[in-house]
Write an enzyme that holds these catalytic residues in place. Structure first.
Site, PDB file in Angstrom:
ATOM      1  N   HIS A  17      50.433  44.529  48.825  1.00 16.79           N
ATOM      2  CA  HIS A  17      50.164  43.420  47.891  1.00 16.79           C
ATOM      3  C   HIS A  17      49.068  43.811  46.893  1.00 16.79           C
ATOM      4  CE1 HIS A  17      51.451  40.597  51.389  1.00 16.79           C
ATOM      5  NE2 HIS A  17      52.368  40.440  50.449  1.00 16.79           N
ATOM      6  N   LYS A  41      58.578  30.530  57.097  1.00 16.93           N
ATOM      7  CA  LYS A  41      57.624  31.361  57.840  1.00 16.93           C
ATOM      8  C   LYS A  41      56.556  30.497  58.504  1.00 16.93           C
ATOM      9  CE  LYS A  41      58.123  35.397  54.774  1.00 16.93           C
ATOM     10  NZ  LYS A  41      57.456  36.280  53.803  1.00 16.93           N
ATOM     11  N   ARG A  92      60.369  46.286  47.549  1.00 20.52           N
ATOM     12  CA  ARG A  92      60.176  47.416  48.468  1.00 20.52           C
ATOM     13  C   ARG A  92      61.463  48.205  48.665  1.00 20.52           C
ATOM     14  NH1 ARG A  92      57.292  43.540  52.599  1.00 20.52           N
ATOM     15  NH2 ARG A  92      58.761  42.242  51.463  1.00 20.52           N
ATOM     16  N   SER A 130      53.393  42.051  55.773  1.00 15.09           N
ATOM     17  CA  SER A 130      52.432  41.283  56.571  1.00 15.09           C
ATOM     18  C   SER A 130      52.931  41.181  58.013  1.00 15.09           C
ATOM     19  CB  SER A 130      52.259  39.876  55.997  1.00 15.09           C
ATOM     20  OG  SER A 130      51.834  39.936  54.658  1.00 15.09           O
TER      21      SER A 130
HETATM   22  P1  ADP Z   1      57.065  35.847  50.275  1.00 19.61           P
HETATM   23  O1  ADP Z   1      57.066  34.910  51.442  1.00 19.61           O
HETATM   24  O2  ADP Z   1      57.046  35.156  48.946  1.00 19.61           O
HETATM   25  O3  ADP Z   1      58.082  36.948  50.345  1.00 19.61           O
HETATM   26  P2  ADP Z   1      55.105  37.930  50.810  1.00 19.61           P
HETATM   27  O4  ADP Z   1      53.629  37.770  50.982  1.00 19.61           O
HETATM   28  O5  ADP Z   1      55.871  38.469  51.955  1.00 19.61           O
HETATM   29  O6  ADP Z   1      55.605  36.513  50.344  1.00 19.61           O
HETATM   30  O7  ADP Z   1      55.390  38.845  49.548  1.00 19.61           O
HETATM   31  C1  ADP Z   1      54.951  38.470  48.259  1.00 19.61           C
HETATM   32  C2  ADP Z   1      55.488  39.450  47.259  1.00 19.61           C
HETATM   33  O8  ADP Z   1      54.897  40.735  47.476  1.00 19.61           O
HETATM   34  C3  ADP Z   1      56.983  39.686  47.319  1.00 19.61           C
HETATM   35  O9  ADP Z   1      57.455  39.918  46.003  1.00 19.61           O
HETATM   36  C4  ADP Z   1      57.122  40.940  48.138  1.00 19.61           C
HETATM   37  O10 ADP Z   1      58.307  41.637  47.852  1.00 19.61           O
HETATM   38  C5  ADP Z   1      55.900  41.698  47.649  1.00 19.61           C
HETATM   39  N1  ADP Z   1      55.454  42.675  48.641  1.00 19.61           N
HETATM   40  C6  ADP Z   1      55.162  42.476  49.932  1.00 19.61           C
HETATM   41  N2  ADP Z   1      54.788  43.634  50.535  1.00 19.61           N
HETATM   42  C7  ADP Z   1      54.843  44.594  49.574  1.00 19.61           C
HETATM   43  C8  ADP Z   1      54.612  46.005  49.549  1.00 19.61           C
HETATM   44  N3  ADP Z   1      54.262  46.658  50.657  1.00 19.61           N
HETATM   45  N4  ADP Z   1      54.785  46.664  48.381  1.00 19.61           N
HETATM   46  C9  ADP Z   1      55.172  45.989  47.271  1.00 19.61           C
HETATM   47  N5  ADP Z   1      55.428  44.670  47.229  1.00 19.61           N
HETATM   48  C10 ADP Z   1      55.268  43.965  48.360  1.00 19.61           C
END
Ligand code: ADP
Length: 159
Positions: A17, A41, A92, A130
């Site tokens: 992130h 979630k 990803r 996460s």
């Molecule tokens: P959501 O519940 O909206 O998917 P996340 O916190 O899981 O929330 O992810 C938020 C954003 O960050 C999403 O666009 C996700 O694809 C991106 N993201 C999460 N992990 C990574 C990572 N390791 N590298 C790049 N983008 C990421």
């Protein structure tokens, strides 16, 4: 002025992130990182805790044009309230694509002026989520290299 919103659950923020935040902050004049409610979630951290962890990580990274907020309701309504031109999402793997594509199209229908911008994950963080971080913490793995330094203790206190 170009303004973007980077929405997500951030439960908790990972280095994946943070990488997206740093790169977006370099492209846009102003970036709002928005902790959203994802009803699919069950979070480990409250929204306040998640915002605090993001704020600390953003400050440690020295990013001056990033603000951290939270919002319920529709993402595009939040984006409009910030006069944002763009929504940033990280991609990803192919597995992210279907859902992200659907969301981008839906948001485009509701708010045609707001573009969704996808940033490809840095190769170092392609595997990182996460969920994986929380799973690793439950088994006592070393989280250095996966989450910002300020987040490690916070996760350890929860598991
Ligand atoms: P959501 O519940 O909206 O998917 P996340 O916190 O899981 O929330 O992810 C938020 C954003 O960050 C999403 O666009 C996700 O694809 C991106 N993201 C999460 N992990 C990574 C990572 N390791 N590298 C790049 N983008 C990421």
């Amino acid at each position: 002025m170009k303004t973007a919103v980077y929405p997500g659950s951030f439960d908790p923020i990972t280095l994946g992130h943070l990488n997206i935040i740093e790169r977006s902050a370099a492209v846009f004049d102003k970036l709002y990182v928005c902790v959203m409610i994802n009803s699919d979630k069950k979070p480990m951290f409250t929204r306040e805790e998640r915002m605090d962890m993001i704020r600390d990580a953003v400050e440690a990274a020295g990013l001056k044009n990033v603000e951290v907020e939270t919002a319920g309701g529709l993402l595009v309504e939040y984006a409009k309230s910030k006069n944002a031109n763009a929504i940033v999402r990280g991609l990803r793997a192919v597995s992210d694509f279907d859902w992200e594509f659907q969301m981008a199209l839906a948001n485009k229908c509701i708010a045609p002026d707001i573009e969704t911008v996808f940033l490809a994950s840095s190769e170092k963080f392609t595997y990182l989520s996460s969920t994986i971080v929380k799973e690793m913490a439950r088994y006592g793995a070393d989280l250095q290299g996966f989450v910002p330094a300020n987040v490690i203790d916070k996760i350890m206190q929860k598991v």
